[in-house]
Design an enzyme around this catalytic site. Sequence first.
Site, PDB file in Angstrom:
ATOM      1  N   THR A  82      21.093 -49.532  68.092  1.00  0.00           N
ATOM      2  CA  THR A  82      21.422 -48.258  68.740  1.00  0.00           C
ATOM      3  C   THR A  82      20.709 -47.031  68.185  1.00  0.00           C
ATOM      4  O   THR A  82      20.622 -46.016  68.851  1.00  0.00           O
ATOM      5  CB  THR A  82      22.943 -47.988  68.605  1.00  0.00           C
ATOM      6  OG1 THR A  82      23.307 -48.121  67.220  1.00  0.00           O
ATOM      7  CG2 THR A  82      23.750 -48.966  69.436  1.00  0.00           C
TER       8      THR A  82
ATOM      9  N   PRO B 101      16.428 -54.425  62.679  1.00  0.00           N
ATOM     10  CA  PRO B 101      16.560 -53.116  63.313  1.00  0.00           C
ATOM     11  C   PRO B 101      17.943 -52.935  63.927  1.00  0.00           C
ATOM     12  O   PRO B 101      18.528 -53.882  64.459  1.00  0.00           O
ATOM     13  CB  PRO B 101      15.476 -53.133  64.404  1.00  0.00           C
ATOM     14  CG  PRO B 101      15.195 -54.570  64.660  1.00  0.00           C
ATOM     15  CD  PRO B 101      15.527 -55.335  63.415  1.00  0.00           C
ATOM     16  N   SER B 102      18.472 -51.720  63.848  1.00  0.00           N
ATOM     17  CA  SER B 102      19.735 -51.398  64.511  1.00  0.00           C
ATOM     18  C   SER B 102      19.545 -51.517  66.018  1.00  0.00           C
ATOM     19  O   SER B 102      18.455 -51.304  66.537  1.00  0.00           O
ATOM     20  CB  SER B 102      20.147 -49.964  64.150  1.00  0.00           C
ATOM     21  OG  SER B 102      21.084 -49.473  65.069  1.00  0.00           O
TER      22      SER B 102
ATOM     23  N   ASP C 122      40.732 -57.340  69.192  1.00  0.00           N
ATOM     24  CA  ASP C 122      39.837 -58.506  69.289  1.00  0.00           C
ATOM     25  C   ASP C 122      39.272 -58.905  67.925  1.00  0.00           C
ATOM     26  O   ASP C 122      38.477 -59.826  67.837  1.00  0.00           O
ATOM     27  CB  ASP C 122      38.729 -58.307  70.338  1.00  0.00           C
ATOM     28  CG  ASP C 122      37.709 -57.235  69.969  1.00  0.00           C
ATOM     29  OD1 ASP C 122      37.894 -56.549  68.939  1.00  0.00           O
ATOM     30  OD2 ASP C 122      36.722 -57.077  70.708  1.00  0.00           O
TER      31      ASP C 122
ATOM     32  N   GLU D 104      32.533 -63.813  62.976  1.00  0.00           N
ATOM     33  CA  GLU D 104      31.772 -62.861  62.174  1.00  0.00           C
ATOM     34  C   GLU D 104      32.665 -62.422  61.023  1.00  0.00           C
ATOM     35  O   GLU D 104      33.900 -62.475  61.123  1.00  0.00           O
ATOM     36  CB  GLU D 104      31.367 -61.652  63.021  1.00  0.00           C
ATOM     37  CG  GLU D 104      30.392 -62.010  64.127  1.00  0.00           C
ATOM     38  CD  GLU D 104      29.990 -60.797  64.949  1.00  0.00           C
ATOM     39  OE1 GLU D 104      28.833 -60.369  64.839  1.00  0.00           O
ATOM     40  OE2 GLU D 104      30.836 -60.285  65.694  1.00  0.00           O
TER      41      GLU D 104
ATOM     42  N   ASP E 291      41.518 -52.573  69.657  1.00  0.00           N
ATOM     43  CA  ASP E 291      41.808 -53.257  70.927  1.00  0.00           C
ATOM     44  C   ASP E 291      42.190 -54.711  70.709  1.00  0.00           C
ATOM     45  O   ASP E 291      42.246 -55.498  71.641  1.00  0.00           O
ATOM     46  CB  ASP E 291      40.627 -53.148  71.899  1.00  0.00           C
ATOM     47  CG  ASP E 291      39.401 -53.931  71.441  1.00  0.00           C
ATOM     48  OD1 ASP E 291      39.299 -54.223  70.236  1.00  0.00           O
ATOM     49  OD2 ASP E 291      38.534 -54.233  72.282  1.00  0.00           O
TER      50      ASP E 291
ATOM     51  N   SER F 206      37.346 -50.164  71.278  1.00  0.00           N
ATOM     52  CA  SER F 206      37.639 -51.070  70.171  1.00  0.00           C
ATOM     53  C   SER F 206      37.970 -50.334  68.870  1.00  0.00           C
ATOM     54  O   SER F 206      38.952 -49.607  68.793  1.00  0.00           O
ATOM     55  CB  SER F 206      36.460 -52.030  69.992  1.00  0.00           C
ATOM     56  OG  SER F 206      36.749 -53.020  69.047  1.00  0.00           O
TER      57      SER F 206
END
Length: 559
Positions: free
Chosen positions: A523, A520-521, A287, A388, A285, A67
Site C-alpha cells: 500500500t 515491498p508493502s 476474523d 498467519e 470484526d 477489521s
Amino acid sequence: MNEDQRSLFLSSSSHFPPPQGVKLSYGTSGFRADASILKSTVYRVGILAALRALKTQSVIGLMITASHNKVSDNGVKVADPSGGMLSQDWEPFADTLANAHDPQHLVELIAEFVQKENITLDGTKPVEILLARDTRPSGEFLLEAAKQGIGSIIGAVALDMGILTTPQLHWMVRARNGGMKASETDYFKQLSSSFRCLVDLSPSGTHANVDDKLVVDGANGVGGEKLEILKTMLNGLAIEVRNSGKEGGVLNEGVGADYVQKEKVVPFSFGSQDVGLRCASLDGDADRLVYFIVPSTSSNKIELVDGDKILSLFAIFITEQLSILNKEIDVKAKNGYQCQLGIVQTAYANGASTDYLKQLGLEVTFTPTGVKYLHEKAAEYDIGIYFEANGHGTILFSEQFLCWLKARTTELSDVAKGSEQHKAALRLLAVSELINQAVGDALSGVLLVEAILKHMGWSIERWNEIYEDLPSRQLKVKVVDRSAVVTANAETVVVTPPSIQEAINAETAKHPRGRCFIRPSGTEDVIRVYAEASSQDAADNLAQSVAKLVDQFLGFGSS
C-alpha cells in the site's frame, strides 16, 4: 445494456461523486480508507457485487468493515459464492470501477465489462446480495450507499442481514449457496452443537486438568457482542467477555488481537487479576484470534500465544485423529483413504513453528503474504490448515475427503460403534462443522482451541511450551519506488535488484539461526524487513543492518 438500465446507472451514480484526488485499490481486505471518503466506493462495490451475482448466478456477500483499523476508518469487501474472497480476476475491474471519474465514464466501463464477461443486464434472472456491517457508526450510511449500488442493477436484490462479524456473513453466503439454512441462529447452533460433540468425545479424565474459565477481549467490536450470545448456548465452558463495546470503550483502541499481537502487552481492562487465567483476544470484526498469558510480574507485558501456535495445536489434533482412523486400515481396500494433510504458512511465520511442524512429519508449504494466497493453497489438500501469526486462519476439508469420512463414520458405527476409530472419525467431522471453512473466524476458532485443550488435558502454559519462538524484529524503510523490489519463492528471495540478495545473505550468515527477508508493502512506498535470530539483540542487529542495505540500494540517498 438497454436504455432503462443505462439511465438508471446515470441517475443513481450522480448522487455518489468520487472523492477528488483519491485513488483506491482493492486488496486482500477490499477497499479501506477514512469512512468520510468511502460513500462513492461502497456504492460502486454494490454494483460490483450485483454483477458478480449475475455472472455466477449465485448469492454474493458484501461486508462493510475495516477489521482491526481505527474506528474512523471503514471498508468494503465482496464474498464470492464459496464464502471466500472475491476472485482475484475481478480485482482490476474493482479498482477501475472505484476510480471512474464521472457517471458517464462509469457506465462505459460497466458496458464494456458486461460485454466481455457475457453478463446479461435485462432483469430476467433475479439475484440476491447479502449485506452486513460491523459496529462502526459509519456503517449505517455506507450500507445505504451499497443498497443504492445494488438497486441500480435491474433484478438485483439487497438483503440486509444487519450487524454481523465478517466471518458470519461469509458463512451465510457459503451456506446459502450450498442449499443450507443460513440465518445467524443457524450459525450459532452449528458452532455450539459441534463444540458440544467434540467435548463429549474427549478422553475421560482430561477435562480435570483444564480450567473451564476463558476471559476474552472483544476489541469493543462486533465479536464481543456476538460472543455474549454464543456463550449462553455452551456447556462446560465459562466465557467472560471484556471490552464488549457496551462499556463505552473505543473499537480497537488499546484492545483487540492486532494490538495484543503487535505490542505484546495486556489489552485495556486486563491485569494482575488475570494471572493464571486463559485469555484470548478477537479483532474488531472477529476474523482474527490470539491467546495470551498474563505473567505474575508487575509489568504489562504478556506471553503471546499467536496464530502460529494455534496452527500447531490444530495440526497436532488433526494428525492424532488421522493416525487413529488409519490404524489397521488397508489403504488399497475400499475403506482406505490416503488423506493428504498440508500446512500452509507465509515467510512471516516464526521459524521455530515451521521447524516444530516439520518435526511432526508434516508437509509445510509457503505462499506470498495475504490470506487469498494461503486459502488457495490450503484448498489443494484433503485437509489444509493455514494461519498467519496475526491470528487469521482456518482449516479446509476437501469435498472428496468429507464424502469418504461420512461413509467411513457410518460404516464404523455399524461394525465398531464407540471404538477409538469411530470416535476419531466423529471428531474430524465435528471439526469440519465447527471451523468456518469460508474464512478465518475468531468465534469458531476459539471454540476449536477450547475443545482441543480439553481433549489434550492441556493448560495454556502447557500449550505455549510446545516450542519457543525465535526472537524477531520487523522494520520498514521508506524508498523512492517500492516496485523496484521483485521477490520470488513466496517472497523470501529478492530477484531485483540483483545484488541485494547476496548482501542480505552475507548479513544473515553472521547470526546463529539467522533468517531475514525483505518485501515491498502492498500500500505504501516502503520495504518491510523481517529478521529472526537466536537472541533478541542478534535479531535487532540483523534487521538494522538489512534496513541500511535497503536504504543504500533503494532509499532516497540512493537516487
